[in-house]
Design a protein around this motif. Structure first.
Motif, PDB file in Angstrom:
ATOM      1  N   VAL A  95     -33.180 -17.550  22.680  1.00  0.00           N
ATOM      2  CA  VAL A  95     -31.989 -18.118  23.322  1.00  0.00           C
ATOM      3  C   VAL A  95     -32.194 -19.567  23.800  1.00  0.00           C
ATOM      4  O   VAL A  95     -31.263 -20.369  23.688  1.00  0.00           O
ATOM      5  CB  VAL A  95     -31.494 -17.196  24.459  1.00  0.00           C
ATOM      6  N   PRO A  96     -33.368 -19.956  24.298  1.00  0.00           N
ATOM      7  CA  PRO A  96     -33.502 -21.350  24.739  1.00  0.00           C
ATOM      8  C   PRO A  96     -33.248 -22.388  23.640  1.00  0.00           C
ATOM      9  O   PRO A  96     -32.758 -23.487  23.937  1.00  0.00           O
ATOM     10  CB  PRO A  96     -34.943 -21.441  25.239  1.00  0.00           C
ATOM     11  N   LEU A  97     -33.519 -22.049  22.399  1.00  0.00           N
ATOM     12  CA  LEU A  97     -33.327 -23.013  21.317  1.00  0.00           C
ATOM     13  C   LEU A  97     -31.860 -23.406  21.146  1.00  0.00           C
ATOM     14  O   LEU A  97     -31.542 -24.602  21.188  1.00  0.00           O
ATOM     15  CB  LEU A  97     -33.931 -22.482  20.014  1.00  0.00           C
ATOM     16  N   PRO A  98     -30.928 -22.469  20.971  1.00  0.00           N
ATOM     17  CA  PRO A  98     -29.527 -22.919  20.849  1.00  0.00           C
ATOM     18  C   PRO A  98     -28.972 -23.510  22.146  1.00  0.00           C
ATOM     19  O   PRO A  98     -28.118 -24.400  22.102  1.00  0.00           O
ATOM     20  CB  PRO A  98     -28.757 -21.657  20.444  1.00  0.00           C
ATOM     21  N   VAL A  99     -29.471 -23.048  23.279  1.00  0.00           N
ATOM     22  CA  VAL A  99     -29.003 -23.608  24.548  1.00  0.00           C
ATOM     23  C   VAL A  99     -29.419 -25.077  24.663  1.00  0.00           C
ATOM     24  O   VAL A  99     -28.616 -25.934  25.026  1.00  0.00           O
ATOM     25  CB  VAL A  99     -29.519 -22.774  25.737  1.00  0.00           C
ATOM     26  N   MET A 100     -30.679 -25.358  24.345  1.00  0.00           N
ATOM     27  CA  MET A 100     -31.150 -26.751  24.400  1.00  0.00           C
ATOM     28  C   MET A 100     -30.435 -27.604  23.348  1.00  0.00           C
ATOM     29  O   MET A 100     -30.114 -28.760  23.607  1.00  0.00           O
ATOM     30  CB  MET A 100     -32.662 -26.815  24.187  1.00  0.00           C
ATOM     31  N   ALA A 101     -30.212 -27.043  22.164  1.00  0.00           N
ATOM     32  CA  ALA A 101     -29.510 -27.794  21.122  1.00  0.00           C
ATOM     33  C   ALA A 101     -28.074 -28.089  21.547  1.00  0.00           C
ATOM     34  O   ALA A 101     -27.558 -29.174  21.285  1.00  0.00           O
ATOM     35  CB  ALA A 101     -29.538 -27.017  19.814  1.00  0.00           C
ATOM     36  N   TRP A 102     -27.441 -27.143  22.211  1.00  0.00           N
ATOM     37  CA  TRP A 102     -26.075 -27.360  22.679  1.00  0.00           C
ATOM     38  C   TRP A 102     -26.039 -28.387  23.812  1.00  0.00           C
ATOM     39  O   TRP A 102     -25.185 -29.263  23.836  1.00  0.00           O
ATOM     40  CB  TRP A 102     -25.479 -26.033  23.143  1.00  0.00           C
ATOM     41  N   ALA A 103     -26.988 -28.266  24.729  1.00  0.00           N
ATOM     42  CA  ALA A 103     -26.966 -29.125  25.909  1.00  0.00           C
ATOM     43  C   ALA A 103     -27.443 -30.548  25.618  1.00  0.00           C
ATOM     44  O   ALA A 103     -26.886 -31.507  26.150  1.00  0.00           O
ATOM     45  CB  ALA A 103     -27.828 -28.513  27.016  1.00  0.00           C
ATOM     46  N   PRO A 141     -43.747 -20.637  19.711  1.00  0.00           N
ATOM     47  CA  PRO A 141     -43.188 -21.562  18.712  1.00  0.00           C
ATOM     48  C   PRO A 141     -41.712 -21.893  18.946  1.00  0.00           C
ATOM     49  O   PRO A 141     -41.314 -23.056  18.837  1.00  0.00           O
ATOM     50  CB  PRO A 141     -43.393 -20.823  17.387  1.00  0.00           C
ATOM     51  N   ALA A 142     -40.905 -20.901  19.286  1.00  0.00           N
ATOM     52  CA  ALA A 142     -39.482 -21.170  19.518  1.00  0.00           C
ATOM     53  C   ALA A 142     -39.291 -22.001  20.786  1.00  0.00           C
ATOM     54  O   ALA A 142     -38.392 -22.843  20.847  1.00  0.00           O
ATOM     55  CB  ALA A 142     -38.705 -19.871  19.620  1.00  0.00           C
TER      56      ALA A 142
END
Length: 139
Positions: free
Chosen positions: A23-31, A101-102
């Motif tokens: 979940v942190p990956l799409p959240v960081m990409a969105w933010a 890794p993620a």
């Protein structure tokens, strides 16, 4: 607690770690994905570091496999509850390292790493986490 309840809790924990890892990956990409990269020269070294974190989980995988074997041998004995607890402990630590890794991929959004390398890091976390599913043959 019955064996089925333990397996159900371990399955739920696997899904929780999958969410914590990915979940942190799409959240960081969105933010932060639309902004300028902070230090673009660090994008490739950060990807390499993220790929290298896969190897940190190798010793934990060995400990997990040993705990899995010990649990299968302890089924039906008095040592079964302790074996399940040890398996859960070893698995929890291994899944934590499998998320690295993620997480590095999520941090790499800040330095401008492209989408495909970030997805590769997320995929490596997914594959590593898949190794820690409890086999059906156990119990």
């Amino acid at each position: 607690m019955t064996r089925a309840q333990v397996k159900r809790r371990l399955a739920l924990a696997w899904w929780q770690y999958l969410a914590v890892g990915l979940v942190p990956l799409p959240v960081m990409a969105w933010a932060f994905g639309g902004g300028d990269a902070l230090i673009p020269v660090l994008a490739m070294p950060l990807f390499i570091a993220g790929a290298a974190t896969m190897f940190l989980s190798l010793p934990r995988f060995g400990a997990y496999k040993l705990a899995l074997i010990a649990t299968s041998k302890a089924l039906g004995t008095r040592a079964e509850p302790a074996a399940w607890i040890e398996l859960a402990r070893a698995r929890r630590m291994a899944m934590l390292y499998a998320c690295f890794p993620a997480w590095v991929g999520a941090l790499s959004v800040l330095v401008g790493l492209e989408t495909v390398p970030r997805l590769l890091l997320a995929l490596s976390t997914l594959v590593l986490l898949y190794l820690y599913r409890i086999p059906r043959q156990l119990g």
